[in-house]
Design an enzyme around this catalytic site. Structure first.
Site, short mmCIF file in Angstrom:
data_model
loop_
_atom_site.label_atom_id
_atom_site.label_comp_id
_atom_site.label_asym_id
_atom_site.label_seq_id
_atom_site.Cartn_x
_atom_site.Cartn_y
_atom_site.Cartn_z
CE LYS A 1 103.13 1.15 82.69
NZ LYS A 1 103.77 0.76 81.43
CE LYS B 1 103.63 -0.11 75.27
NZ LYS B 1 104.12 1.25 75.49
CE LYS C 1 109.16 -5.00 77.87
NZ LYS C 1 109.38 -3.88 77.01
P1 TYM Z 1 110.51 2.46 78.06
O1 TYM Z 1 109.92 3.68 78.64
O2 TYM Z 1 109.63 1.26 77.90
O3 TYM Z 1 111.77 2.00 78.86
C1 TYM Z 1 112.80 2.91 79.19
C2 TYM Z 1 114.17 2.26 79.16
O4 TYM Z 1 114.22 1.15 80.07
C3 TYM Z 1 114.63 -0.03 79.39
N1 TYM Z 1 113.91 -1.17 79.97
C4 TYM Z 1 114.51 -2.30 80.37
N2 TYM Z 1 115.81 -2.67 80.39
C5 TYM Z 1 116.10 -3.88 80.90
N3 TYM Z 1 115.17 -4.74 81.39
C6 TYM Z 1 113.86 -4.40 81.39
N4 TYM Z 1 112.95 -5.23 81.91
C7 TYM Z 1 113.47 -3.14 80.86
N5 TYM Z 1 112.28 -2.49 80.72
C8 TYM Z 1 112.57 -1.29 80.16
C9 TYM Z 1 114.23 0.22 77.94
O5 TYM Z 1 114.99 -0.57 77.05
C10 TYM Z 1 114.51 1.69 77.78
O6 TYM Z 1 115.87 1.93 77.52
N6 TYM Z 1 110.41 3.97 73.31
C11 TYM Z 1 111.12 4.06 74.59
C12 TYM Z 1 111.22 5.46 75.13
C13 TYM Z 1 111.81 6.42 74.16
C14 TYM Z 1 113.18 6.54 73.79
C15 TYM Z 1 113.24 7.58 72.84
C16 TYM Z 1 114.34 5.86 74.18
C17 TYM Z 1 111.12 7.36 73.45
N7 TYM Z 1 111.99 8.05 72.66
C18 TYM Z 1 114.47 7.97 72.26
C19 TYM Z 1 115.55 6.26 73.59
C20 TYM Z 1 115.61 7.28 72.65
C21 TYM Z 1 110.39 3.18 75.58
O7 TYM Z 1 109.23 2.88 75.46
O8 TYM Z 1 111.15 2.81 76.65
#
Ligand code: TYM
Length: 332
Positions: free
Chosen positions: A199, A114, A196
């Site tokens: 969006k 990022k 991966k």
């Molecule tokens: P975020 O918002 O980027 O993504 C949310 C969830 O989706 C999964 N994910 C994917 N899985 C498979 N293939 C992909 N291309 C893909 N893109 C996203 C992510 O692994 C995630 O599980 N930091 C976290 C959000 C968060 C969080 C937490 C998660 C904040 N606090 C506490 C768990 C526990 C994040 O940015 O995920």
């Protein structure tokens, strides 16, 4: 009777939910409510580490809640809430900042990615994001954190924080485990099978609310290779685009790679790609229809997030009080 085990996870409402979020995370949250005490939230506080349009953020946060419910998270059985409604996240986040090392934060892949992408806004929040995420998790003392592969590093860091904190103060936090699905843990972009699905590359990203014809068009344009002899075979290193499509197909149909190879033996991508598209469309159709219906009922959504915040705050406060006492703050 034993206490139920606890599960917790969150997603940033920084964009519309996509197939990676669904297969990597949400799908593994639903249908566990009988077995676990479940907490799922909209991680809105995390999203402002990157500039957001306020009106869009508000809209997407509510849409995400409607989509969580449409994906099968019954608000009667799961605690669904908005992160910024539960102030203990920010409070514990500060404390954990003081137990997270600069070196650890510097090694986080998401920070490196990022900060490369937003060179003009490498703010402190982007850097300390993982301590807030550790707070999100540890407030609820979960056993499991169901996430996709890319979030594993943050859960590992949370585990290091637990070890450090408990090492000083005794057993304050329960050690959480990441819970990563067998298929769908890392869905790649349809046009960029080496990165991966996200969006930020919308041509290769399938959104949960997208129209069937748009989804099918994206699958038909998915990047594969020029292999004509037995093309549908699982070879992630040699054929990453095909492996990704097989992974998606396996995740939505429950079929094994061997079964998929047999199903498409002797057939080309002209048959395979639309078949994957069709299977995804049929998986998402009921979710899309249900989410639209739920989103129209604003009073219902408000009831859900208010009740969710109340329940979450109660639990979060128990942990926070314990932490404040341990570190030496005077009780109010
Ligand atoms: P975020 O918002 O980027 O993504 C949310 C969830 O989706 C999964 N994910 C994917 N899985 C498979 N293939 C992909 N291309 C893909 N893109 C996203 C992510 O692994 C995630 O599980 N930091 C976290 C959000 C968060 C969080 C937490 C998660 C904040 N606090 C506490 C768990 C526990 C994040 O940015 O995920």
């Amino acid at each position: 009777m034993d206490e139920k085990k606890v599960m917790l996870s969150g997603i940033q409402p920084s964009g519309d939910l996509h197939l990676g979020n669904y297969l990597g995370a949400i799908r593994n949250w639903a249908a566990r409510a009988e077995e676990y005490d479940c907490y799922y939230f909209m991680a809105d506080m995390h999203t402002i580490t990157v500039r957001q349009n306020p009106a869009d953020l508000r809209r997407r946060t509510l849409e995400q809640l409607a989509q969580y419910i449409a994906c099968g998270l019954d608000p009667e059985k799961n605690t669904l809430f908005i992160q910024s409604h539960v102030p203990q996240h920010a409070e514990l986040g500060w404390v954990l900042n003081c137990y997270t090392m600069f070196g650890e934060l510097s090694r986080m892949t998401q920070f490196k990615d990022k900060s490369a992408k937003h060179k003009d806004n490498i703010n402190g929040g982007l850097f300390t994001y993982p301590s807030l995420m550790a707070a999100d998790i540890l407030l609820y003392q979960p056993d499991f954190v169901p996430v996709g592969e890319d979030q594993k590093q943050h859960v590992e860091l949370t585990r290091n924080i637990v070890q450090r904190f408990n090492g000083i103060y005794g057993e304050v936090f329960k050690m959480p485990e990441p819970f990563i699905p067998k298929t769908g843990a890392r869905v790649m972009g349809l046009t960029t099978p080496d990165s991966k699905m996200s969006k930020s590359i919308p041509e290769g990203c399938v959104f949960l609310m997208e129209k069937p014809e748009d989804i099918q068009r994206k699958f038909k344009r998915a990047v594969t290779d020029s292999d004509t002899e037995n093309p549908v075979r699982y070879d992630p290193a040699g054929k990453p685009g095909v492996a990704n499509l097989m992974n998606i197909y396996a995740a939505v149909t429950g079929r094994s790679f061997d079964e998929i190879e047999a199903e498409f033996a002797g057939q080309g991508y002209g048959k395979f790609k639309p078949a994957v598209g069709e299977a995804v469309i049929e998986t998402l159709r009921p979710i899309r229809e249900e989410a639209a219906r739920i989103l129209a009922d604003k009073a219902y959504l408000e009831g859900v997030y208010k009740a969710g915040a109340e329940k979450a705050s109660y639990v979060a406060n128990r942990t926070l009080r314990k932490v404040y006492k341990k570190v030496g703050f005077v009780a109010r």
